[in-house]
Design a protein around this motif. Structure first.
Motif, mmCIF file in Angstrom:
data_model
loop_
_atom_site.group_PDB
_atom_site.id
_atom_site.type_symbol
_atom_site.label_atom_id
_atom_site.label_comp_id
_atom_site.label_asym_id
_atom_site.label_seq_id
_atom_site.Cartn_x
_atom_site.Cartn_y
_atom_site.Cartn_z
ATOM 1 N N VAL A 14 -2.086 -1.612 5.659
ATOM 2 C CA VAL A 14 -1.201 -0.600 4.596
ATOM 3 C C VAL A 14 -2.518 0.040 3.834
ATOM 4 O O VAL A 14 -2.405 1.228 3.702
ATOM 5 C CB VAL A 14 -0.097 -0.994 4.133
ATOM 6 N N SER A 129 2.767 2.600 5.885
ATOM 7 C CA SER A 129 2.065 3.046 4.559
ATOM 8 C C SER A 129 2.705 4.426 3.912
ATOM 9 O O SER A 129 2.610 4.610 2.798
ATOM 10 C CB SER A 129 0.619 3.700 4.999
ATOM 11 N N TYR A 132 5.582 2.373 2.001
ATOM 12 C CA TYR A 132 5.122 1.467 0.897
ATOM 13 C C TYR A 132 4.430 2.075 -0.048
ATOM 14 O O TYR A 132 3.323 2.924 0.221
ATOM 15 C CB TYR A 132 4.145 0.371 1.654
#
Length: 137
Positions: A14, A129, A132
Motif C-alpha cells: 500500500v 491504497s 487506507y
C-alpha cells in the motif's frame, strides 16, 4: 490464519502504491523502527521473486511496484509471502489425494476456500491504497 508477515506485506505494498509513480521508496521510509525494517527486508524478497516489486540501488534506490496497482491483488501479495491461501491444509485437493477432512464436511471447506480466494483476488492494491490513509513521505 493470517500472520503479522501478511499484514506487513499488505502495508508495504500500500505504501509503495501511494508513492510517486516510478519513484523508488526506501524501506526505512516505510518502517517506524529497526525491527520493523528487518521484517520488511524479509518480506520484500518473496514479493520481488513473485514479480510484484522491483528494486533500485544507490542513493535514490529502494523499491517500487513492478506494475500498476490496479493489476496487483491482495491475493497476489498474500500468495507471494505465504503460498496458496486455503482454510484447511488439504485444500485444494490433488486429483487422487485422500481428503484429511471428513468427507461429510469437505464441501463446506471447499466452499469456504472459494469465498476466501474470490475475496482476496477482488481487492486490488489500487482499491486498498485508496481506502487506507498511508503516511505521506
Amino acid at each position: 490464519k493470517f500472520s503479522t508477515k501478511d499484514r506487513y506485506a499488505l502495508l508495504l505494498m500500500v505504501e509503495l502504491a501511494s508513492a510517486t509513480p516510478g519513484e523508488y521508496l526506501p524501506l526505512k521510509a516505510v518502517s517506524d523502527n529497526q525491527a520493523q525494517r528487518k521484517n520488511l527486508e524479509q518480506i520484500v524478497a518473496p514479493l520481488s521473486k513473485a514479480g510484484l516489486v522491483e528494486s533500485g540501488r544507490g542513493s535514490q534506490g529502494g523499491y517500487r511496484l513492478s506494475r500498476p496497482a490496479a493489476q496487483i491483488t491482495a491475493g497476489d501479495i498474500l500468495r507471494a509471502v505465504e503460498g496458496e491461501i486455503v482454510p484447511f491444509p488439504a485444500l485444494p485437493l490433488p486429483q487422487k489425494a485422500a481428503p484429511t477432512a471428513p468427507v461429510e464436511t469437505l464441501g463446506f471447506w471447499e466452499g469456504l476456500n472459494q469465498v476466501i480466494n474470490q475475496y482476496i483476488d477482488s481487492a486490488t492494491l489500487e482499491k486498498l491504497s485508496s481506502e487506507y490513509l498511508p503516511i505521506k513521505h
